[in-house]
Design an enzyme around this catalytic site. Structure first.
Site, PDB file in Angstrom:
ATOM      1  N   GLU A   1      -4.829   7.432  -5.071  1.00 17.17           N
ATOM      2  CA  GLU A   1      -5.159   6.667  -6.275  1.00 17.17           C
ATOM      3  C   GLU A   1      -6.466   7.185  -6.865  1.00 17.17           C
ATOM      4  O   GLU A   1      -7.435   7.329  -6.114  1.00 17.17           O
ATOM      5  CB  GLU A   1      -5.246   5.186  -5.942  1.00 17.17           C
ATOM      6  CG  GLU A   1      -3.897   4.648  -5.445  1.00 17.17           C
ATOM      7  CD  GLU A   1      -3.851   3.127  -5.269  1.00 17.17           C
ATOM      8  OE1 GLU A   1      -4.872   2.470  -5.493  1.00 17.17           O
ATOM      9  OE2 GLU A   1      -2.787   2.624  -4.899  1.00 17.17           O
TER      10      GLU A   1
ATOM     11  N   ARG B   1       0.873  -1.181   0.000  1.00 12.89           N
ATOM     12  CA  ARG B   1       0.000   0.000   0.000  1.00 12.89           C
ATOM     13  C   ARG B   1       0.907   1.227   0.000  1.00 12.89           C
ATOM     14  O   ARG B   1       1.966   1.219   0.645  1.00 12.89           O
ATOM     15  CB  ARG B   1      -0.897   0.022   1.242  1.00 12.89           C
ATOM     16  CG  ARG B   1      -2.050  -0.973   1.205  1.00 12.89           C
ATOM     17  CD  ARG B   1      -3.158  -0.556   0.230  1.00 12.89           C
ATOM     18  NE  ARG B   1      -4.283  -1.473   0.239  1.00 12.89           N
ATOM     19  CZ  ARG B   1      -4.439  -2.511  -0.579  1.00 12.89           C
ATOM     20  NH1 ARG B   1      -3.500  -2.802  -1.477  1.00 12.89           N
ATOM     21  NH2 ARG B   1      -5.511  -3.289  -0.501  1.00 12.89           N
TER      22      ARG B   1
ATOM     23  N   HIS C   1      -2.063   0.207  -9.812  1.00  9.59           N
ATOM     24  CA  HIS C   1      -2.637  -0.762  -8.865  1.00  9.59           C
ATOM     25  C   HIS C   1      -3.295  -1.932  -9.613  1.00  9.59           C
ATOM     26  O   HIS C   1      -4.488  -2.204  -9.456  1.00  9.59           O
ATOM     27  CB  HIS C   1      -3.641  -0.100  -7.910  1.00  9.59           C
ATOM     28  CG  HIS C   1      -3.707  -0.814  -6.593  1.00  9.59           C
ATOM     29  ND1 HIS C   1      -3.766  -0.181  -5.385  1.00  9.59           N
ATOM     30  CD2 HIS C   1      -3.705  -2.149  -6.300  1.00  9.59           C
ATOM     31  CE1 HIS C   1      -3.810  -1.073  -4.402  1.00  9.59           C
ATOM     32  NE2 HIS C   1      -3.781  -2.284  -4.939  1.00  9.59           N
TER      33      HIS C   1
HETATM   34  P1  NAD Z   1      -1.204 -11.963   3.774  1.00  8.50           P
HETATM   35  O1  NAD Z   1      -2.069 -11.631   4.927  1.00  8.50           O
HETATM   36  O2  NAD Z   1      -1.223 -13.346   3.226  1.00  8.50           O
HETATM   37  O3  NAD Z   1       0.318 -11.620   4.118  1.00  8.50           O
HETATM   38  C1  NAD Z   1       0.746 -10.440   4.738  1.00  8.50           C
HETATM   39  C2  NAD Z   1       1.936 -10.808   5.594  1.00  8.50           C
HETATM   40  O4  NAD Z   1       2.570  -9.609   6.079  1.00  8.50           O
HETATM   41  C3  NAD Z   1       1.555 -11.646   6.805  1.00  8.50           C
HETATM   42  O5  NAD Z   1       2.360 -12.793   6.845  1.00  8.50           O
HETATM   43  C4  NAD Z   1       1.833 -10.703   7.974  1.00  8.50           C
HETATM   44  O6  NAD Z   1       2.233 -11.386   9.122  1.00  8.50           O
HETATM   45  C5  NAD Z   1       2.965  -9.870   7.409  1.00  8.50           C
HETATM   46  N1  NAD Z   1       3.232  -8.637   8.146  1.00  8.50           N
HETATM   47  C6  NAD Z   1       2.364  -7.853   8.832  1.00  8.50           C
HETATM   48  N2  NAD Z   1       3.033  -6.818   9.395  1.00  8.50           N
HETATM   49  C7  NAD Z   1       4.335  -6.970   9.046  1.00  8.50           C
HETATM   50  C8  NAD Z   1       5.512  -6.233   9.330  1.00  8.50           C
HETATM   51  N3  NAD Z   1       5.487  -5.141  10.106  1.00  8.50           N
HETATM   52  N4  NAD Z   1       6.684  -6.673   8.811  1.00  8.50           N
HETATM   53  C9  NAD Z   1       6.734  -7.780   8.067  1.00  8.50           C
HETATM   54  N5  NAD Z   1       5.650  -8.531   7.772  1.00  8.50           N
HETATM   55  C10 NAD Z   1       4.470  -8.117   8.255  1.00  8.50           C
HETATM   56  O7  NAD Z   1      -1.603 -10.922   2.647  1.00  8.50           O
HETATM   57  P2  NAD Z   1      -1.211 -10.942   1.103  1.00  8.50           P
HETATM   58  O8  NAD Z   1      -2.319 -11.515   0.305  1.00  8.50           O
HETATM   59  O9  NAD Z   1       0.151 -11.500   0.958  1.00  8.50           O
HETATM   60  O10 NAD Z   1      -1.236  -9.373   0.813  1.00  8.50           O
HETATM   61  C11 NAD Z   1      -0.332  -8.508   1.507  1.00  8.50           C
HETATM   62  C12 NAD Z   1      -0.701  -7.065   1.260  1.00  8.50           C
HETATM   63  O11 NAD Z   1      -0.469  -6.762  -0.113  1.00  8.50           O
HETATM   64  C13 NAD Z   1      -2.186  -6.761   1.475  1.00  8.50           C
HETATM   65  O12 NAD Z   1      -2.452  -6.426   2.821  1.00  8.50           O
HETATM   66  C14 NAD Z   1      -2.431  -5.597   0.549  1.00  8.50           C
HETATM   67  O13 NAD Z   1      -2.231  -4.375   1.217  1.00  8.50           O
HETATM   68  C15 NAD Z   1      -1.378  -5.770  -0.534  1.00  8.50           C
HETATM   69  N6  NAD Z   1      -1.967  -6.228  -1.810  1.00  8.50           N
HETATM   70  C16 NAD Z   1      -1.759  -5.473  -2.915  1.00  8.50           C
HETATM   71  C17 NAD Z   1      -2.263  -5.894  -4.144  1.00  8.50           C
HETATM   72  C18 NAD Z   1      -2.007  -5.094  -5.387  1.00  8.50           C
HETATM   73  O14 NAD Z   1      -2.794  -5.174  -6.312  1.00  8.50           O
HETATM   74  N7  NAD Z   1      -0.930  -4.353  -5.464  1.00  8.50           N
HETATM   75  C19 NAD Z   1      -3.027  -7.073  -4.228  1.00  8.50           C
HETATM   76  C20 NAD Z   1      -3.210  -7.829  -3.081  1.00  8.50           C
HETATM   77  C21 NAD Z   1      -2.669  -7.394  -1.878  1.00  8.50           C
END
Ligand code: NAD
Length: 308
Positions: A255, A226, A274
């Site tokens: 965005e 994000r 995005h």
């Molecule tokens: P997920 O929940 O499977 O994984 C997120 C991971 O980050 C978890 O393992 C969590 O423990 C870890 N985490 C939390 N705080 C942390 C920190 N301070 N340091 C290190 N790790 C930390 O989620 P995901 O499906 O892998 O998605 C992750 C993020 O990516 C989402 O929350 C979203 O914001 C973003 N995302 C972006 C897009 C895009 O189109 N660009 C698409 C999907 C998700």
């Protein structure tokens, strides 16, 4: 929880065609209908949506069709007793494949040549500019669905993979796992730093001037998390000063990214709107998650991906 209607809010059109999502959700006994901002909800409703609306709190359960749920007021859901689920778990191929694209573009200079193509420009990049991903270190921050997908692909490409996760526990295809308080050490030797964590109080502004200073000056930042995980001014200053070699950004502070934003024509940046998770099967992936949870709700079981 008894669900007697699945209401698909029109905001899902930001990620996939509304009609495709409605069609994909058909098939169980529960009626499915598209709804707009004039709709009202009751305790028999499941709402499938991209964006939050206050009125959704009247439903039994709201399913957000993105992994990130930072735009939803989790405390309000808990107070209202409305279930909130997210779409974590379905982005393990799309976003990591996009990340491989950014890394490959930077290493093989593809973004530069694509920019020059319109001018029929045969100029080669300087001898020292291209490099191979093989043997380069990538630091994956956040080892969930997306981060693990990035780690797996990077390892398959012969990269040296390190990662950051809150538990510090080992992860497959990651040679060394750091904890968030060791972030500076984790990024220090990395050619690429890939942000795959959620936006939380702990991660907002995590990539600031000090962290960017710690990165290699030939290093690249990739943000598929994000926008606010990165401090905007600090990143722009680092790119302008050549303190890092470049950045690929799919997630932005505002965005759409404003037309006048300096990143649009920054030669060291790859900007995508995005779309790292885009796929022509998004509606099917979401429908499978929702349908699994409708069945769980019917059986009185807990919902998968419940965040409130
Ligand atoms: P997920 O929940 O499977 O994984 C997120 C991971 O980050 C978890 O393992 C969590 O423990 C870890 N985490 C939390 N705080 C942390 C920190 N301070 N340091 C290190 N790790 C930390 O989620 P995901 O499906 O892998 O998605 C992750 C993020 O990516 C989402 O929350 C979203 O914001 C973003 N995302 C972006 C897009 C895009 O189109 N660009 C698409 C999907 C998700």
């Amino acid at each position: 929880m008894d669900i007697d209607r699945i209401a698909v809010h029109e905001s899902v059109a930001k990620a996939c065609p509304l009609e495709a999502m409605v069609a994909a959700l058909q098939g169980s006994d529960v009626p499915v209908e598209a709804v707009g901002d004039d709709a009202s909800f009751d305790a028999g409703d499941c709402v499938v949506t991209f964006s939050p609306r206050d009125v959704f709190l009247d439903a039994a359960w709201v399913h957000g069709i993105r992994a990130g749920y930072d735009e939803f007021d989790v405390a309000a859901y808990e107070t209202a007793g409305t279930a909130l689920t997210n779409s974590t778990g379905i982005h393990g191929d799309t976003v990591p494949e996009t990340v491989v694209g950014y890394l490959t573009a930077f290493a093989r200079r593809l973004h530069v040549y694509r920019d020059r193509q319109g001018d029929a420009d045969w100029t080669h990049e300087p001898y020292e500019a291209p490099f191979t991903l093989t043997g380069e270190r990538v630091c994956v921050v956040g080892l969930g669905t997306i981060g693990q997908g990035v780690a797996d692909r990077a390892a398959a490409l012969g990269m040296d993979v390190v990662g950051v996760r809150r538990s510090g526990d080992p992860a497959e295809n990651v040679e060394r796992v750091y904890t968030p308080d060791e972030l500076a050490a984790a990024v220090g030797d990395a050619r690429f730093v890939v942000l795959c964590c959620p936006l939380t109080e702990a991660t907002e502004g995590m990539v600031d001037a000090a962290l960017l200073e710690t990165m290699r000056d030939d290093g690249y930042l990739v943000n598929v998390a994000r926008g606010p995980v990165v401090v905007e001014d600090a990143l722009l200053a680092a790119l302008d000063a050549g303190a890092i070699a470049g950045a690929a950004l799919d997630a932005h502070w505002e965005e759409p990214l404003p037309e006048t934003h300096p990143l649009w024509d920054h030669e060291s940046a790859i900007v995508t709107p995005h779309v790292a998770a885009s796929t022509n099967r998004y509606h099917e992936d979401i429908a499978a998650l929702v349908q699994e949870n409708v069945e769980r709700a019917t059986r009185g079981e807990s919902l998968r991906n419940r965040v409130a």
